[in-house]
Design a protein around this motif. Structure first.
Motif, mmCIF file in Angstrom:
data_model
loop_
_atom_site.group_PDB
_atom_site.id
_atom_site.type_symbol
_atom_site.label_atom_id
_atom_site.label_comp_id
_atom_site.label_asym_id
_atom_site.label_seq_id
_atom_site.Cartn_x
_atom_site.Cartn_y
_atom_site.Cartn_z
ATOM 1 N N ARG A 122 -5.939 6.872 -4.962
ATOM 2 C CA ARG A 122 -5.648 5.522 -5.418
ATOM 3 C C ARG A 122 -4.709 5.575 -6.609
ATOM 4 N NH1 ARG A 122 -6.904 5.235 -0.899
ATOM 5 N NH2 ARG A 122 -8.649 4.051 -0.056
ATOM 6 N N SER A 123 -3.961 4.508 -6.790
ATOM 7 C CA SER A 123 -2.932 4.481 -7.831
ATOM 8 C C SER A 123 -3.481 3.929 -9.138
ATOM 9 C CB SER A 123 -1.751 3.627 -7.369
ATOM 10 O OG SER A 123 -0.840 3.436 -8.417
ATOM 11 N N THR A 158 -5.267 -0.866 -4.865
ATOM 12 C CA THR A 158 -4.781 -0.468 -3.554
ATOM 13 C C THR A 158 -5.864 -0.707 -2.509
ATOM 14 O OG1 THR A 158 -5.529 1.808 -3.867
ATOM 15 C CG2 THR A 158 -3.244 1.319 -4.459
ATOM 16 N N VAL A 172 -1.997 -1.377 4.725
ATOM 17 C CA VAL A 172 -2.152 -1.005 3.320
ATOM 18 C C VAL A 172 -1.820 -2.212 2.467
ATOM 19 C CG1 VAL A 172 -1.628 1.426 3.712
ATOM 20 C CG2 VAL A 172 0.234 -0.140 3.169
ATOM 21 N N GLY A 231 -1.256 -3.448 -1.946
ATOM 22 C CA GLY A 231 -1.108 -2.999 -3.319
ATOM 23 C C GLY A 231 -0.894 -4.156 -4.268
ATOM 24 N N VAL A 242 3.317 -0.336 -5.727
ATOM 25 C CA VAL A 242 2.036 0.290 -5.392
ATOM 26 C C VAL A 242 1.820 0.261 -3.881
ATOM 27 C CG1 VAL A 242 -0.470 0.077 -5.612
ATOM 28 C CG2 VAL A 242 0.977 -0.177 -7.630
ATOM 29 N N ASN A 243 2.169 -0.851 -3.259
ATOM 30 C CA ASN A 243 2.056 -0.944 -1.803
ATOM 31 C C ASN A 243 2.939 0.100 -1.122
ATOM 32 O OD1 ASN A 243 1.189 -2.470 0.693
ATOM 33 N ND2 ASN A 243 3.408 -2.734 0.843
ATOM 34 N N MET A 251 1.461 3.489 -1.016
ATOM 35 C CA MET A 251 0.502 3.661 0.072
ATOM 36 C C MET A 251 1.217 3.876 1.404
ATOM 37 S SD MET A 251 -2.485 3.557 -1.370
ATOM 38 C CE MET A 251 -3.629 3.277 -0.015
#
Length: 428
Positions: free
Chosen positions: A264-265, A270, A296, A298, A303-304, A307
């Motif tokens: 995970r970020s 996420t 996915v 985010g 962030v998305n 993923m």
């Protein structure tokens, strides 16, 4: 034409919602719904835009030609004329344009039309079942309230026509296909239909808002990418010569498990979900085909994308490790919410004036995803402003077989928010 009374608008929108509720259609197949909407708009003297006038086919995602063809035949069997099918050019989506003839802003309102792949409850306690307007399309249900959104938008169009002399500028009312899976917003935005809009307002029944509440979204929507993965292996007899085969099923299972372990970020929330996996040909055949549907999400676009890239890496690694072929197809996409505080303030001010609204609130905690965000971003990128609100109902949860909205009391609040904003932004 005599303007409707408030009671008549409500009566009409509830009746329309219950009619649409009985004929749920999944994304990109909403031909019966589009026909109903188009006929209603034409009865108001409007000339709705259809097909490639409002959909850019190059931006279409997650559209299955086989399902579209089946939906067209079903619609025709239910009385939708071939002439209308021809007008759509095979793509659902309708836009009503109401031009007052007076200079002023261009204001857009957006509704969605598609249903969810859920079987509706047959419990006698479920209102649509008890009142005789449950889904007639087995396995499909308006379990997210889009039937109410389209019905409200139709009556907003009627209200705009009825009150045209009190307004200035132009209105565009968007009936968007394929919101589920965030597939239709991109194609409608890419058509350029909202590029001249000064304002765009979208709304949704339920979610965090209870009956009598109006929520203003100040964030929360997650960027999301919907992904289909197709693995192709090599067949063999599973008993006599298993070493000659290459299992697409095992590759898909390995990929699914590895995806759950993506780190995970620290840059934001996420999500990942592998929602569907179909594979194999028979008990004693090394599985040749495996098809996965996953998503996915985010807190930001970046962030998305982190993923998404991890999913790509896993698929590439599994292909090599299991000696299979594989392809990744983007099936849908949405972005985060672009926030315009002054327009949100206006919507809240108008909502507080509505009879039956007991509470307004701001909401920005991580929720689902919504491709109205793509239309919103398009408007803002072209210099306009946008807002998104929720009008409440007491529901058991979206996308459930027992989803309900109390249409006679929840829908009028959403309707009045749109009408008040039309007068606030475009009133003479």
């Amino acid at each position: 034409m005599t303007a409707f009374t408030k009671e008549q608008y409500i009566e009409e929108m509830v009746a329309t919602r219950r009619k649409i509720h009985q004929m749920p259609e999944e994304g990109w197949t909403e031909f019966e719904t589009s026909w109903l909407i188009t006929e209603r708009l034409r009865s108001l003297g409007l000339k709705p835009l259809l097909g490639l006038k409002v959909i850019n086919p190059n931006a279409v995602m997650g559209r299955d030609p086989k399902l579209v063809a089946e939906a067209i035949e079903r619609a025709k069997s239910h009385g939708v004329p071939q002439s209308f099918i021809d007008e759509t050019e095979g793509y659902t989506g309708v836009v009503a344009v109401i031009d007052t003839g007076r200079p002023g802003p261009v204001t857009a309102f957006r509704a969605d039309m598609d249903c969810v792949v859920v079987s509706e409850s047959n419990s006698k306690d479920h209102v649509p079942t008890a009142c005789g307007f449950a889904s007639k399309h087995p396995g499909f249900m308006h379990a997210c309230g889009h039937d109410s959104h389209s019905s409200i938008a139709l009556e907003v169009c009627r209200w705009l026509v009825d009150h045209k002399d009190e307004l200035k500028g132009k209105f565009k009312v968007l009936f968007q296909p394929a919101e589920e899976g965030v597939r239709g917003g991109n194609a409608m935005a890419a058509s350029g239909i909202v590029d001249d809009c000064d304002y765009l307002i979208g709304g949704h029944v339920g979610t965090f808002a209870k009956l009598g509440e109006v929520g203003l979204m100040t964030g929360g929507f997650l960027a999301s990418t919907k992904i289909d993965v197709h693995f192709h292996g090599r067949p063999s007899h599973a008993g006599s010569d298993p070493e000659k085969g290459r299992s697409a099923l095992m590759a898909a299972c390995a990929a699914a498990m590895m995806m759950q372990g993506i780190p995970r970020s620290g840059e934001g929330v996420t999500r990942i979900a592998v929602g569907k996996l179909n594979a194999g040909e028979g008990r004693n055949v090394t599985p040749v085909h495996a098809d996965m549907q996953l998503e996915v999400r985010g807190a930001t676009g970046e962030v998305n994308e982190y993923m998404v890239q991890n999913v790509r890496n896993i698929v590439e690694g599994v292909k090599r490790a299991y000696e299979v072929e594989g392809e990744i197809v983007k099936a849908g996409e949405a972005t985060t919410l672009t926030v315009c505080p002054d327009l949100i303030d206006m919507v809240e001010e108008e909502a507080k004036k509505i009879e039956g609204v007991k509470r307004t609130f701001r909401e920005d905690k991580p929720a689902g995803s919504e491709d109205c965000t793509v239309l919103i971003k398009r408007v803002v990128d072209h210099g306009g402003k946008a807002a998104y609100f929720m009008f409440g109902c007491n529901h058991h949860g979206h996308h459930r077989a027992d989803f309900e909205i109390q249409d006679e009391t929840s829908m009028p609040i959403g309707f009045e928010v749109f009408c008040r904003m039309a007068k606030r932004l475009n009133g003479i």
